[in-house]
Design an enzyme around this catalytic site. Structure first.
Site, short mmCIF file in Angstrom:
data_model
loop_
_atom_site.label_atom_id
_atom_site.label_comp_id
_atom_site.label_asym_id
_atom_site.label_seq_id
_atom_site.Cartn_x
_atom_site.Cartn_y
_atom_site.Cartn_z
N SER A 8 48.04 39.07 44.29
CA SER A 8 48.27 39.31 42.80
C SER A 8 49.67 39.25 42.36
O SER A 8 50.72 39.54 43.15
CB SER A 8 47.69 40.62 42.42
OG SER A 8 48.18 41.13 41.06
N TYR A 45 50.37 34.74 36.46
CA TYR A 45 50.46 35.06 34.93
C TYR A 45 51.61 34.17 34.36
O TYR A 45 52.67 33.98 34.95
CB TYR A 45 50.61 36.58 34.75
CG TYR A 45 49.56 37.35 34.98
CD1 TYR A 45 48.32 37.34 34.29
CD2 TYR A 45 49.72 38.50 35.87
CE1 TYR A 45 47.30 38.10 34.77
CE2 TYR A 45 48.60 39.38 36.04
CZ TYR A 45 47.33 39.17 35.51
OH TYR A 45 46.54 40.16 35.76
N THR A 84 45.53 33.10 35.97
CA THR A 84 44.21 34.02 35.26
C THR A 84 44.41 33.79 33.95
O THR A 84 45.71 33.83 33.29
CB THR A 84 44.84 35.52 35.66
OG1 THR A 84 44.62 35.60 37.31
CG2 THR A 84 43.75 36.43 34.99
N LYS A 112 41.48 30.95 36.45
CA LYS A 112 40.25 32.17 36.91
C LYS A 112 40.21 32.76 35.53
O LYS A 112 41.22 33.42 34.82
CB LYS A 112 41.36 33.07 38.00
CG LYS A 112 40.31 34.33 38.11
CD LYS A 112 41.10 35.25 39.18
CE LYS A 112 40.42 36.66 39.51
NZ LYS A 112 40.62 37.38 38.43
N HIS A 171 36.81 38.98 34.90
CA HIS A 171 37.85 40.31 35.32
C HIS A 171 37.16 41.47 35.69
O HIS A 171 37.77 42.65 35.62
CB HIS A 171 38.94 40.32 34.28
CG HIS A 171 40.37 40.42 35.03
ND1 HIS A 171 41.16 39.44 34.78
CD2 HIS A 171 40.80 41.57 35.66
CE1 HIS A 171 42.47 39.89 35.37
NE2 HIS A 171 42.24 41.12 35.65
C1 LIG Z 1 41.57 47.26 40.65
C2 LIG Z 1 41.58 45.96 40.24
C3 LIG Z 1 42.68 45.10 39.97
C4 LIG Z 1 42.63 43.74 39.67
N1 LIG Z 1 43.95 43.11 39.54
C5 LIG Z 1 43.90 41.74 39.19
C6 LIG Z 1 45.05 41.02 38.99
O1 LIG Z 1 45.91 41.53 39.35
N2 LIG Z 1 44.75 39.68 38.64
C7 LIG Z 1 43.72 39.12 38.56
O2 LIG Z 1 43.57 37.96 38.15
N3 LIG Z 1 42.35 39.74 38.75
C8 LIG Z 1 42.65 41.07 38.99
N4 LIG Z 1 41.26 41.90 39.18
C9 LIG Z 1 40.00 41.11 39.00
C10 LIG Z 1 39.68 40.66 40.39
O3 LIG Z 1 40.27 39.60 40.58
C11 LIG Z 1 37.95 40.10 40.14
O4 LIG Z 1 38.00 39.00 39.00
C12 LIG Z 1 37.21 41.19 39.95
O5 LIG Z 1 37.60 42.20 40.38
C13 LIG Z 1 35.55 40.89 40.46
O6 LIG Z 1 34.68 41.94 39.93
P1 LIG Z 1 34.02 42.84 41.17
O7 LIG Z 1 35.05 43.90 41.24
O8 LIG Z 1 32.90 43.21 40.36
O9 LIG Z 1 33.86 42.06 42.30
C14 LIG Z 1 41.37 43.32 39.57
C15 LIG Z 1 40.06 44.00 39.52
C16 LIG Z 1 40.22 45.13 40.13
C17 LIG Z 1 39.13 46.05 40.34
#
Ligand SMILES: Cc1cc2nc3c(=O)[nH]c(=O)nc-3n(C[C@H](O)[C@H](O)[C@H](O)COP(=O)(O)O)c2cc1C
Length: 381
Positions: free
Chosen positions: A109, A132, A158, A254, A278
């Site tokens: 990330s 980002y 993203t 994404k 997300h």
């Molecule tokens: C704690 C947490 C932090 C996340 N941080 C980012 C991030 O920094 N950038 C991003 O594109 N997606 C982020 N996501 C989204 C994940 O990449 C992903 O799309 C999502 O967790 C998928 O759903 P799931 O948790 O049900 O598998 C984050 C998700 C969680 C749970």
């Protein structure tokens, strides 16, 4: 409860909840507004059933896929997530090591806590960098250049976070970077002293993807301010088209959801899109990626790789997504709870269990390679 007692997503979640201070657990576990989309993500896989074939000679099965130009040993990869060293002191190192052992991709990330260069040097497995888009175009170019030089395999932009989601659990606990805990939040930290001991006795918490470019030190820039002040809500398709050209490699968007946007992504030369909300953390009320998958695959599946994430907890969820035409799936919380529960051994165990579920599911479905799955294997209720 120990790691050996964890047999599925829910067990890891329970163990993570025991280990983490409440505000950190709720940061992972929570989502936007009423968390409707978050719940739907997991439920969406229950709207259809698998229809297996039998007697097809499945003594050995090939679980590999090629997606975004990368050969992965499993059809799932670790989607990029922020702040992993808050969840376990090894953070991204634990996730990268486990993904590497399994032979799958992991994402770093922009808000990662270990540098993409260190991870790229240490682990062989494909690595994507989650980007980002900043107001400062020079900064965008410098960051992309840095990712290119470090050998990142896939650029993942993203596009569902043009503004921050309303995460009410975080408002209640005061979770933010830097911490601005409420009294209740502080009390919850006091109840988990081991977390605090680990946090202060390990390497200082940093955001190395950003630190080189932005002064994130001390109180000068919080993540909230980073989002509102530095990121560019005026970003358009023309900006992304320019980025795709400049990157000149595997480029994935994404957070695409509509057919119209998927077509647009194909027309500007993206190699893939992740249908994603997300993890329900941004626009509550938006559709689950799995529900949106078929129409997007029908529209653009021959022009780019369609991937989904959100709510994946079981090998059979992955088989359902691949039957509808996804090339691979991303997981988030399914490796974050294990990370929080037990660091690298936790993530290894979770990824290993998911691989076993995919393998068992393939055998029971009567397929020896994933490209044998098709819509004939699914019926919607
Ligand atoms: C704690 C947490 C932090 C996340 N941080 C980012 C991030 O920094 N950038 C991003 O594109 N997606 C982020 N996501 C989204 C994940 O990449 C992903 O799309 C999502 O967790 C998928 O759903 P799931 O948790 O049900 O598998 C984050 C998700 C969680 C749970």
């Amino acid at each position: 409860m120990r790691l050996s007692d964890c047999h599925n997503f829910h067990d890891f979640r329970t163990l993570a909840k025991r280990r983490l201070p409440g505000p950190i657990f709720n940061y992972i576990d929570g989502a936007a507004d009423d968390e409707v989309t978050y719940r739907r993500n997991a439920e969406s896989f229950e709207h259809c059933d698998l229809v297996p074939n039998i007697l097809r000679g499945v003594q050995s099965v090939d679980m590999s896929v090629t997606v975004l130009g990368q050969k992965l040993a499993t059809p799932f990869y670790c989607s990029p997530t922020a702040l992993q060293r808050l969840f376990h002191h090894d953070g991204e190192r634990a996730v990268a090591a486990a993904a590497s052992k399994l032979g799958t991709m992991f994402g770093v990330s922009s808000l990662g806590t270990v540098s993409m260069e260190e991870l790229r040097k240490t682990y062989e497995t494909p690595q994507c960098y989650q980007f980002y888009f900043h107001k400062d175009r020079g900064l965008n170019r410098a960051m992309m250049q840095r990712a290119k030089e470090s050998g990142i395999n896939v650029m993942m932009l993203t596009v569902d976070s043009i503004t921050g989601g309303n995460r009410e659990r975080d408002l209640r606990t005061g979770f933010s970077i830097p911490f601005r805990l409420t009294l209740g939040g502080m009390t919850q930290f006091a109840l988990k002293p081991m977390w605090g001991i680990n946090f202060v006795t390990h390497e200082k918490f940093k955001l190395p993807q950003l630190d080189a470019h932005i002064d994130m030190g001390g109180d000068t820039m919080s993540i909230g301010r980073y989002f509102t002040e530095m990121l560019d809500p005026s970003m358009t398709w023309d900006d992304v088209a320019e980025m795709v050209k400049l990157w000149n490699g595997q480029f994935c968007l994404k957070g695409v959801m509509s057919v119209e946007d998927a077509k647009r992504a194909a027309s500007i030369g993206c190699s893939g899109i992740v249908l994603s909300n997300h993890g329900g953390r941004q626009l509550d009320g938006s559709r689950a990626a799995f529900d949106q998958l078929a129409e997007v695959v029908d529209a653009v599946g021959d022009r780019l790789d369609v991937i989904i994430d959100g709510g994946i907890q079981r090998g059979t969820h992955i088989l359902k997504a691949l039957s509808l035409g996804a090339k691979a799936v991303g997981i988030g919380r399914a490796y974050l709870y294990p990370l929080a529960a037990a660091g690298q051994p936790g993530v290894e165990r979770a990824l290993g269990l998911l691989r076993t579920e995919v393998e068992r599911g393939m055998k029971l479905m009567g397929v020896s390679s994933l490209d044998q799955l098709s819509r004939n294997n699914l019926r919607f209720r």
